[in-house]
Structures are given as structure tokens and as C-alpha cells.
Enzyme design. Structure first.
Site, PDB file in Angstrom:
ATOM      1  N   PRO A  46      26.994  49.637  32.722  1.00  0.00           N
ATOM      2  CG  PRO A  46      26.399  49.216  30.497  1.00  0.00           C
ATOM      3  CD  PRO A  46      25.824  49.523  31.843  1.00  0.00           C
TER       4      PRO A  46
ATOM      5  CG  HIS B 197      43.026  48.538  25.123  1.00  0.00           C
ATOM      6  ND1 HIS B 197      41.963  49.218  24.594  1.00  0.00           N
ATOM      7  CD2 HIS B 197      43.411  47.649  24.168  1.00  0.00           C
ATOM      8  CE1 HIS B 197      41.704  48.757  23.381  1.00  0.00           C
ATOM      9  NE2 HIS B 197      42.560  47.796  23.099  1.00  0.00           N
TER      10      HIS B 197
ATOM     11  CE  LYS C  72      35.865  49.384  37.696  1.00  0.00           C
ATOM     12  NZ  LYS C  72      37.077  48.940  37.031  1.00  0.00           N
TER      13      LYS C  72
ATOM     14  CE1 TYR D 138      35.527  53.785  28.467  1.00  0.00           C
ATOM     15  CE2 TYR D 138      33.210  53.439  28.975  1.00  0.00           C
ATOM     16  CZ  TYR D 138      34.508  52.989  28.955  1.00  0.00           C
ATOM     17  OH  TYR D 138      34.801  51.731  29.431  1.00  0.00           O
TER      18      TYR D 138
ATOM     19  CE1 TYR E 157      37.142  51.864  31.916  1.00  0.00           C
ATOM     20  CE2 TYR E 157      39.261  51.045  31.180  1.00  0.00           C
ATOM     21  CZ  TYR E 157      37.922  51.255  30.954  1.00  0.00           C
ATOM     22  OH  TYR E 157      37.351  50.848  29.768  1.00  0.00           O
TER      23      TYR E 157
HETATM   24  P1  RFL Z   1      25.449  35.989  34.254  1.00  0.00           P
HETATM   25  O1  RFL Z   1      26.511  36.168  33.194  1.00  0.00           O
HETATM   26  O2  RFL Z   1      24.151  36.648  34.060  1.00  0.00           O
HETATM   27  O3  RFL Z   1      25.255  34.422  34.418  1.00  0.00           O
HETATM   28  C1  RFL Z   1      24.204  33.879  35.184  1.00  0.00           C
HETATM   29  C2  RFL Z   1      23.900  32.501  34.672  1.00  0.00           C
HETATM   30  O4  RFL Z   1      22.852  31.934  35.457  1.00  0.00           O
HETATM   31  C3  RFL Z   1      21.932  31.294  34.590  1.00  0.00           C
HETATM   32  N1  RFL Z   1      20.625  31.210  35.247  1.00  0.00           N
HETATM   33  C4  RFL Z   1      20.121  30.082  35.752  1.00  0.00           C
HETATM   34  N2  RFL Z   1      20.630  28.835  35.841  1.00  0.00           N
HETATM   35  C5  RFL Z   1      19.858  27.888  36.410  1.00  0.00           C
HETATM   36  N3  RFL Z   1      18.588  28.124  36.864  1.00  0.00           N
HETATM   37  C6  RFL Z   1      18.042  29.350  36.785  1.00  0.00           C
HETATM   38  N4  RFL Z   1      16.807  29.569  37.211  1.00  0.00           N
HETATM   39  C7  RFL Z   1      18.824  30.392  36.225  1.00  0.00           C
HETATM   40  N5  RFL Z   1      18.601  31.711  36.006  1.00  0.00           N
HETATM   41  C8  RFL Z   1      19.709  32.192  35.421  1.00  0.00           C
HETATM   42  C9  RFL Z   1      21.924  32.187  33.355  1.00  0.00           C
HETATM   43  O5  RFL Z   1      21.420  31.505  32.216  1.00  0.00           O
HETATM   44  C10 RFL Z   1      23.399  32.521  33.229  1.00  0.00           C
HETATM   45  O6  RFL Z   1      24.101  31.569  32.462  1.00  0.00           O
HETATM   46  O7  RFL Z   1      26.000  36.452  35.687  1.00  0.00           O
HETATM   47  P2  RFL Z   1      27.477  36.387  36.317  1.00  0.00           P
HETATM   48  O8  RFL Z   1      28.118  35.035  36.094  1.00  0.00           O
HETATM   49  O9  RFL Z   1      27.366  36.896  37.684  1.00  0.00           O
HETATM   50  O10 RFL Z   1      28.341  37.387  35.408  1.00  0.00           O
HETATM   51  C11 RFL Z   1      28.080  38.758  35.407  1.00  0.00           C
HETATM   52  C12 RFL Z   1      28.422  39.356  34.030  1.00  0.00           C
HETATM   53  O11 RFL Z   1      27.802  38.589  33.026  1.00  0.00           O
HETATM   54  C13 RFL Z   1      27.969  40.827  33.927  1.00  0.00           C
HETATM   55  O12 RFL Z   1      28.221  41.513  35.115  1.00  0.00           O
HETATM   56  C14 RFL Z   1      28.700  41.567  32.780  1.00  0.00           C
HETATM   57  O13 RFL Z   1      28.356  41.048  31.529  1.00  0.00           O
HETATM   58  C15 RFL Z   1      28.347  43.049  32.803  1.00  0.00           C
HETATM   59  N6  RFL Z   1      28.930  43.796  31.681  1.00  0.00           N
HETATM   60  C16 RFL Z   1      30.254  44.182  31.704  1.00  0.00           C
HETATM   61  N7  RFL Z   1      31.069  43.818  32.726  1.00  0.00           N
HETATM   62  C17 RFL Z   1      32.403  44.125  32.718  1.00  0.00           C
HETATM   63  O14 RFL Z   1      33.103  43.775  33.671  1.00  0.00           O
HETATM   64  N8  RFL Z   1      32.980  44.821  31.671  1.00  0.00           N
HETATM   65  C18 RFL Z   1      32.237  45.212  30.591  1.00  0.00           C
HETATM   66  O15 RFL Z   1      32.823  45.762  29.649  1.00  0.00           O
HETATM   67  C19 RFL Z   1      30.819  44.930  30.604  1.00  0.00           C
HETATM   68  N9  RFL Z   1      30.033  45.273  29.565  1.00  0.00           N
HETATM   69  C20 RFL Z   1      28.126  44.107  30.581  1.00  0.00           C
HETATM   70  C21 RFL Z   1      28.713  44.871  29.522  1.00  0.00           C
HETATM   71  C22 RFL Z   1      26.802  43.686  30.477  1.00  0.00           C
HETATM   72  C23 RFL Z   1      26.038  44.014  29.376  1.00  0.00           C
HETATM   73  N10 RFL Z   1      24.700  43.521  29.331  1.00  0.00           N
HETATM   74  C24 RFL Z   1      24.122  42.935  28.196  1.00  0.00           C
HETATM   75  C25 RFL Z   1      23.960  43.383  30.554  1.00  0.00           C
HETATM   76  C26 RFL Z   1      27.973  45.212  28.412  1.00  0.00           C
HETATM   77  C27 RFL Z   1      26.618  44.815  28.352  1.00  0.00           C
HETATM   78  C28 RFL Z   1      25.851  45.264  27.136  1.00  0.00           C
HETATM   79  C1  PHB Z   2      32.298  46.375  25.615  1.00  0.00           C
HETATM   80  O1  PHB Z   2      33.257  46.285  24.819  1.00  0.00           O
HETATM   81  O2  PHB Z   2      31.298  45.651  25.502  1.00  0.00           O
HETATM   82  C2  PHB Z   2      32.374  47.366  26.707  1.00  0.00           C
HETATM   83  C3  PHB Z   2      33.539  48.057  26.949  1.00  0.00           C
HETATM   84  C4  PHB Z   2      33.602  48.994  27.962  1.00  0.00           C
HETATM   85  C5  PHB Z   2      32.478  49.230  28.736  1.00  0.00           C
HETATM   86  C6  PHB Z   2      31.304  48.522  28.513  1.00  0.00           C
HETATM   87  C7  PHB Z   2      31.243  47.591  27.491  1.00  0.00           C
HETATM   88  O3  PHB Z   2      32.546  50.162  29.716  1.00  0.00           O
END
Ligand code: RFL
Ligand code: PHB
Length: 389
Positions: free
Chosen positions: A292, A72, A296, A200, A384
């Protein structure tokens, strides 16, 4: 069992770290609480910075991303009917990659067996021991039996609710936190996106985001009060509300379909310092959370493990203590910049329950400034796409 680095958690940070260490010939084992199916069914991030795509390229696990991902060159900020395009490519000569976290995780998990990266699924009661010593170990239960893994280092990649951060004594660890008074209700559906770039949107009814996973799969979010439940939002009600909040040009292109996934995520800014204690290192969501809005979270997990893998490789290969000692400070410097950007974009684009007319005028003034200033747009674009490592 004995290994060089015991990694807790098989989210993006644990998986990328495990692969980077294996690529350098180091031994690493990942302990994951959930099943593989559960991990692969989580719908989360969608926007990858170069720091993340570079790791996948360097690991030679980027084929599917390069075929199916969508580069993008820009994105949009909307305020009511006004649309401000941020020309990311023109301003930075770079782009972001739209490719789901679920797919990144799948590609890393699929490549694990052939790279000798062991993942132990359904490891229950994972506990960290002797993290202040040079001989830490991890215990866990699986299928009724108890196991122990001795390691030289432990990497806490277990997300916000995992046990690793709690292994740092209260007298040493310092949390910084800001909780926002709303969440994002997300919907994933197999319908074409309403716009070819992300939007956004700040609207008087609350924030909305139009995103995507592919040209046939859309991801949308709307801001909701924390008291709302997913059950309060049947699909039709959610689509109606989304269309009210997006600018009219985009709203008229919204294609509706049944939800493949629907969930509410609370918004939070959180940083835990330091990210190292003795032989334990924290990476990704175990050490920090961003709202989110700036996309990041996953990308910070990638920069953490890039720094951490380099430091650990240098320790094992050259007995070099300096890089390991510098990890926390180095990672936190980038974390705080992303925290700042995510906080600022969250404040700019959401409606807060306690906001008065003054706060709204300030939002409008900032959006006016962004619309009229290339310098302001460049600042946003630069943040970004991700600040340099
Ligand atoms: P995770 O992905 O939470 O993985 C942690 C893992 O540890 C396991 N775990 C355990 N394992 C063993 N023993 C235990 N006691 C444990 N407790 C937990 C869990 O089951 C899991 O598998 O952390 P990690 O690897 O640091 O990754 C971080 C990312 O997942 C997170 O920052 C992003 O998803 C945030 N996020 C976004 N980030 C972006 O860079 N761009 C985005 O567009 C973006 N959109 C989002 C997001 C997060 C969202 N939610 C649901 C929080 C959109 C959403 C809606
Ligand atoms: C997503 O596609 O899940 C998404 C994209 C941009 C954001 C957060 C989530 O800033």
C-alpha cells in the site's frame, strides 16, 4: 439467467466495471459472496488518482466525492526529524483526491438499482465453467438453491483470494511474487489529522503513515512484524508507538481517540500474467497486489476496468476483437509501472529485519538525493498522481 458480462465480486473493480458497461447499454450482473453490510464496512484505500475520479465523474456518481473529498496538492516523506515535501501540484499541475474506498463503494452500490445494475449478495460457492469457450457460465448457491448464469464473457473482479484467477490453468498462468517481512497495523479514529497532508515516515523503529479520511477522521498505520496480532496493540500502545515514529512536529499534533477499526494487512507485490484466458478477464486485486505504500491498489483496479470496459463495449458494438485481444498486455504495462513504484517506495521507507548499515546508508543517500533534486521529486510526484492511461 442470461447476461452479456457476468462479474464476480463487488469491490471497486466489479462495481466500476458494471456501471461502465451499463452506461453503454450492456447487460451485466455482479455476484458477491459477502453481504452488502460487510462490503460497506471494509476500511481500505484512501487516495484516488485522476483515473479513478474520472470514472466516477464520467458515471455521474461524483457529487459526494466532490463535496466531501479532500484534494491534496502534496505529501511528505519523513526520515527521523527531516521532512521532504513533494509538491505534487507544482511539479505536475495535478493533485490526488483523499476520499475513502468505503465511500466510493457506497456511492457505486447506492447508484446501482437506478442504473439497472443487479448485484446478487451472499452468492455462495461461485464457480466458473467453460471459460475457454464462447459460452462460459457461472454457478452459485443462494438460500439453499443452485443457480446458473450464462454469459458471453466473465470478469473476475473477486480480489486476491477469489476463484477467477484459479480458473486459469497452471500451464498458462504465470505468477510473479515478492512478500515483505512485515505488515501494516492500521487505526481509524474520529480525531482531526495531525497534518493537513499525508506523511510517510521512515523511522529506526519502523515505518509510519499519517493519513486521513476527512478533517475529523484520521487513518494511521505503523509497520509491525508479521508475528504481531491486533490484540497485542491496545489503542494507547498504538498511539504511543505512532508518536515515536512520526517527525516531532507532526507527533505533537496527534489527537488520540478510540479505534473505530484496527487491523493488520500483510505487504505483498504480486502480478499474474496473462490477465485474459479465453472468455475470462481478470481485473484489480484478482490479478495483482501492490504494497500500500504507493496508494496504487484501488487505482490500478480503476485503470484495468477502464481498459476492459472499452474493449468489451467495442466487442459488443462493433464486433471488434482487437481491443479484447490487447487487454491483458495493455493493462499489464501500467500494472508493472505501479508495481515498480510501490516496491521502490516500500524499500525506501521501511526498515527490513535483515538490513545492515549498508542498506540504511543507501536509503539515506536516496532521501538526500530526493531532497536536493527537483527531477527526483518530479518522478515521484508523476508516479504518485498516476501515470497516463
Ligand atoms: P476487492 O476490493 O478485494 O474486491 C473483491 C470482491 O470480490 C468478492 N469475492 C467474491 N465474490 C464472489 N465469490 C467469491 N468466491 C468471492 N471471493 C471474493 C470480495 O468479497 C470482494 O467484495 O478487489 P478489487 O475490486 O480489485 O479492488 C482492489 C482494492 O480493494 C485494493 O487494491 C485496495 O484496497 C488496496 N489499497 C489501496 N489502494 C489504493 O489505491 N490506495 C490506497 O491508499 C490503498 N490503501 C489498500 C490500502 C489496501 C489495504 N488492505 C487492507 C489490503 C490500505 C490497506 C490497509
Ligand atoms: C490510507 O489512507 O488508507 C492510505 C493512504 C496512503 C497510502 C496507503 C493507505 O499509501
Amino acid at each position: 439467467m442470461k447476461t452479456q458480462v457476468a462479474i464476480i465480486g463487488s469491490g471497486p473493480s466489479g462495481l466500476m466495471l458494471g456501471h461502465l458497461l451499463r452506461q453503454a447499454g450492456l447487460d451485466a450482473v455482479i455476484l458477491e459472496r459477502q453481504t452488502e453490510e460487510h462490503v460497506l464496512s471494509r476500511i481500505r484505500a484512501g487516495v484516488l488518482e485522476t483515473v479513478t475520479t474520472d470514472i466516477l465523474e464520467d458515471l455521474d456518481i461524483a457529487d459526494r466525492m466532490n463535496t466531501e473529498g479532500l484534494p491534496h496538492d502534496g505529501f511528505n516523506l519523513a526520515d527521523g526529524e527531516r521532512l521532504i515535501r513533494i509538491d505534487v501540484k507544482g511539479l505536475t499541475d495535478s493533485h490526488v483526491m483523499v476520499y475513502g474506498q468505503t465511500e466510493v463503494t457506497k456511492d457505486l452500490i447506492d447508484a446501482a438499482p437506478s442504473r439497472g445494475l443487479e448485484i446478487i449478495w451472499e452468492a455462495a460457492d461461485v464457480a466458473l465453467h467453460d471459460v475457454e469457450s464462447d459460452a462460459p457460465y457461472v454457478t452459485y448457491k443462494k438460500d439453499g438453491a443452485e443457480y446458473r448464469i450464462d454469459a458471453r464473457f466473465i470478469a473476475g473482479c473477486d480480489g486476491f483470494h477469489g476463484p477467477s484467477r484459479k480458473a486459469v490453468p497452471d500451464a498458462i498462468g504465470r505468477p510473479f511474487e515478492k512478500v515483505y517481512p512485515f505488515g501494516w497495523l492500521g487505526i481509524l479514529a474520529d480525531v482531526p489529522p495531525c497534518n493537513h497532508e499525508l506523511i510517510y515516515a521512515n523511522h529506526e523503529r519502523g515505518f509510519a503513515l499519517a493519513s486521513m479520511r476527512s478533517m475529523s477522521r484520521s487513518r494511521y498505520y505503523i509497520q509491525v512484524p508479521l508475528t504481531e496480532k491486533v490484540e497485542d496493540w491496545p489503542d494507547d500502545k498504538l498511539w504511543d508507538e505512532l508518536c515515536r515514529r512520526l517527525p516531532p512536529e507532526a507527533a505533537k499534533n496527534v489527537a488520540r481517540g478510540p479505534a473505530l477499526e484496527k487491523s493488520i494487512a500483510p505487504l505483498r507485490s504480486y502480478v499474474f500474467e496473462p490477465m485474459r484466458h479465453g472468455s475470462l478477464f481478470l481485473a484489480g486485486d484478482s490479478a495483482h497486489i501492490v504494497p500500500p505504500t504507493g496508494a496504487k491498489g484501488l487505482n490500478l483496479a480503476a485503470s484495468d476496468v477502464r481498459y476492459l470496459s472499452r474493449a468489451l463495449i467495442s466487442w459488443f458494438e462493433k464486433n471488434d476483437n482487437d481491443a479484447v485481444a490487447a487487454y491483458s498486455e495493455q493493462a499489464l504495462a501500467r500494472v508493472w509501472k505501479s508495481e515498480r513504484f510501490s516496491w521502490q517506495l516500500t524499500m525506501l521507507m521501511h526498515r527490513f529485519p535483515d538490513d545492515g548499515p549498508f542498506d540504511r546508508r543507501v536509503q539515506v543517500a536516496e532521501l538526500d538525493y530526493i531532497a536536493s533534486s527537483e527531477a527526483a521529486q518530479r518522478t515521484i510526484a508523476e508516479n504518485y498522481i498516476g501515470l497516463p492511461l
